[in-house]
Design a protein around this motif. Structure first.
Motif, short mmCIF file in Angstrom:
data_model
loop_
_atom_site.label_atom_id
_atom_site.label_comp_id
_atom_site.label_asym_id
_atom_site.label_seq_id
_atom_site.Cartn_x
_atom_site.Cartn_y
_atom_site.Cartn_z
N ILE A 186 0.85 -1.19 0.00
CA ILE A 186 0.00 0.00 0.00
C ILE A 186 0.89 1.24 0.00
CG2 ILE A 186 -1.80 1.27 1.23
CD1 ILE A 186 -2.66 -1.36 2.49
N VAL A 187 0.54 2.21 -0.85
CA VAL A 187 1.30 3.46 -0.96
C VAL A 187 0.64 4.50 -0.06
CG1 VAL A 187 2.10 5.27 -2.51
CG2 VAL A 187 2.02 2.90 -3.30
N TRP A 188 1.47 5.20 0.72
CA TRP A 188 1.02 6.25 1.61
C TRP A 188 1.69 7.57 1.24
CZ3 TRP A 188 -2.17 5.01 5.99
CH2 TRP A 188 -2.43 3.64 6.14
N LEU A 189 1.01 8.66 1.52
CA LEU A 189 1.54 10.01 1.24
C LEU A 189 1.82 10.71 2.57
CD1 LEU A 189 2.12 12.22 -0.91
CD2 LEU A 189 -0.24 12.98 -0.57
N ILE A 190 3.04 11.28 2.70
CA ILE A 190 3.44 12.00 3.91
C ILE A 190 3.47 13.49 3.58
CG2 ILE A 190 5.20 12.28 5.68
CD1 ILE A 190 6.14 9.48 5.10
N SER A 191 2.68 14.27 4.31
CA SER A 191 2.60 15.70 4.06
C SER A 191 3.70 16.44 4.79
CB SER A 191 1.22 16.24 4.50
OG SER A 191 1.11 16.19 5.91
N SER A 192 3.83 17.74 4.48
CA SER A 192 4.85 18.56 5.14
C SER A 192 4.52 18.79 6.62
CB SER A 192 4.97 19.91 4.42
OG SER A 192 3.72 20.57 4.40
N SER A 193 3.28 18.57 7.02
CA SER A 193 2.88 18.72 8.41
C SER A 193 3.02 17.43 9.21
CB SER A 193 1.43 19.21 8.49
OG SER A 193 0.55 18.28 7.89
N ARG A 194 3.72 16.43 8.65
CA ARG A 194 3.99 15.15 9.30
C ARG A 194 2.76 14.27 9.40
NH1 ARG A 194 5.41 14.93 14.33
NH2 ARG A 194 6.99 13.30 14.11
N SER A 195 1.73 14.55 8.59
CA SER A 195 0.56 13.68 8.54
C SER A 195 0.76 12.63 7.47
CB SER A 195 -0.71 14.50 8.24
OG SER A 195 -0.92 15.48 9.25
N ILE A 196 0.17 11.44 7.67
CA ILE A 196 0.33 10.36 6.72
C ILE A 196 -1.06 9.90 6.27
CG2 ILE A 196 0.45 8.61 8.57
CD1 ILE A 196 2.47 7.12 6.74
N TYR A 197 -1.21 9.73 4.94
CA TYR A 197 -2.49 9.38 4.37
C TYR A 197 -2.32 8.17 3.44
CZ TYR A 197 -3.32 14.25 5.68
OH TYR A 197 -3.40 15.43 6.37
N ARG A 198 -3.33 7.31 3.46
CA ARG A 198 -3.32 6.18 2.52
C ARG A 198 -3.59 6.71 1.12
NH1 ARG A 198 -6.00 0.20 3.24
NH2 ARG A 198 -5.86 -0.45 1.05
N TYR A 199 -2.70 6.35 0.17
CA TYR A 199 -2.76 6.91 -1.18
C TYR A 199 -3.34 5.94 -2.19
CZ TYR A 199 -1.20 9.49 -5.32
OH TYR A 199 -1.16 10.17 -6.49
N GLY A 200 -3.14 4.63 -2.00
CA GLY A 200 -3.61 3.67 -3.00
C GLY A 200 -3.97 2.34 -2.37
N PRO A 201 -4.60 1.45 -3.15
CA PRO A 201 -4.98 0.13 -2.64
C PRO A 201 -3.76 -0.78 -2.53
CG PRO A 201 -5.52 0.30 -4.96
CD PRO A 201 -5.02 1.65 -4.55
N SER A 202 -3.93 -1.92 -1.83
CA SER A 202 -2.84 -2.89 -1.70
C SER A 202 -2.72 -3.68 -2.99
CB SER A 202 -3.11 -3.83 -0.53
OG SER A 202 -4.33 -4.52 -0.73
N LEU A 203 -1.53 -4.27 -3.18
CA LEU A 203 -1.31 -5.10 -4.36
C LEU A 203 -2.11 -6.39 -4.25
CD1 LEU A 203 2.55 -4.73 -4.79
CD2 LEU A 203 0.76 -3.46 -5.96
#
Length: 326
Positions: free
Chosen positions: A250-267
């Motif tokens: 699963i791909v996650w996105l890390i913002s400049s404010s140190r927050s982490i968000y799920r970006y895509g589905p799992s393989l």
């Protein structure tokens, strides 16, 4: 095509400067050649800003004395970066009855940079070789490394003729090392994130326990990125954004404010699901891919138990994660 348009523009400009001129009496003057050493300094500085690597800057400065003097410390896009020192992330925990004592490793940790280049003959650009280099922390000189490790090449050339070879920078990689240039314990992946309006670049790492942490310059400690619910295997900065990849693909996105968000589905599950999986990011032709590698299972338990006198722990602002018993 854009290339054709650019070519025609350059031909017109060159023709305007180099065309023969006819003087009085029908006599033709000698062709005036362009004196590239007399280009305006402002134009030279605009060219410098569009260079993509230190090697290109060296080629630029080798043209002539005026080109070399046009690059100062103020407008040099590849100025020598200061040595970045960080604290170790692995500490020794000494356990005695009803008391624990944390002892950090005394050696200095610093961020080591290495760069991958593609080298090809200028006469045959379709064939090339991959090389890696870094800067010696004492002499500040570039030296070549083994592409599969950080060991120096024993029989490498000391100079490279940039008129004969074309050198293109691919990407930079980072590693936390000690004063003996050995890899520091506890770090699996290291990236640098350039934040706008910040004097310091953010250092993000994936530790041995699969958690993402960043270096706090003010408090001089490693901080765990909050809201992590999984273990991560890779982290990368792609087109200005920071992506992390967990053990499930699963791909996650890390913002400049140190927050982490799920970006895509799992393989999707496949035949590799029963094996140890090591997934990582790969950049190719401007796109980001996920590459999966099969590993041999390791049945050794490295977490250890609480009752041992000495143990290694990953130390951050949240807690000490016990990792290896001694």
């Amino acid at each position: 095509m854009n290339r054709g348009k650019n070519t025609s523009i350059w031909s017109v400009e060159t023709k305007h400067v180099t065309m023969s001129q006819t003087g009085k009496g029908g006599k033709q003057r000698d062709k005036e050649m362009v004196d590239w050493s007399k280009l305006p300094v402002d134009l030279l500085r605009l060219i410098v800003l569009r260079l993509f690597s230190l090697v290109e800057l060296i080629r630029f400065r080798s043209i002539c004395s005026s080109w070399r003097s046009s690059v100062s410390n103020a407008n040099n896009p590849f100025r020598s970066r200061p040595l970045i020192r960080v604290n170790p992330i692995i500490v020794v925990v000494i356990s005695i009855p009803e008391h624990e004592h944390i002892m950090g490793f005394p050696d200095v940790k610093f961020l080591s940079r290495a760069t991958f280049f593609r080298v090809s003959l200028s006469s045959s650009l379709h064939q090339g070789r991959l090389i890696k280099s870094d800067v010696d922390i004492n002499t500040r000189k570039l030296h070549l490394l083994n592409c599969l490790s950080r060991f120096p090449l024993e029989h490498s050339c000391r100079s490279l003729d940039l008129l004969e070879f074309t050198v293109s920078e691919i990407r930079q990689v980072y590693e936390v090392q000690d004063c003996y240039k050995q890899s520091a314990l506890g770090f699996k992946r290291v990236v640098i994130v350039k934040d706008a309006g910040d004097d310091h670049h953010r250092i993000l790492v994936i530790s041995w326990d699969g958690k993402i942490r960043d270096w706090n310059y003010i408090a001089e400690e490693w901080r765990r990125i909050p809201d992590q619910t999984t273990e991560f295997t890779d982290i990368i900065v792609h087109k200005g954004l920071t992506y992390a990849l967990d053990s499930q693909g699963i791909v996650w996105l890390i913002s400049s404010s140190r927050s982490i968000y799920r970006y895509g589905p799992s393989l999707d599950e496949n035949i590799t699901s029963s094996c140890c999986r090591d997934m990582s990011f790969v950049e190719c032709c401007g796109e980001l891919y996920i590459v999966e590698r099969l590993l041999v299972k390791n049945d050794i338990n490295t977490n250890g138990s609480y009752g041992h006198r000495f143990s290694l722990a990953i130390h951050d602002d949240v807690e000490d994660v016990r990792w290896i018993r001694i």
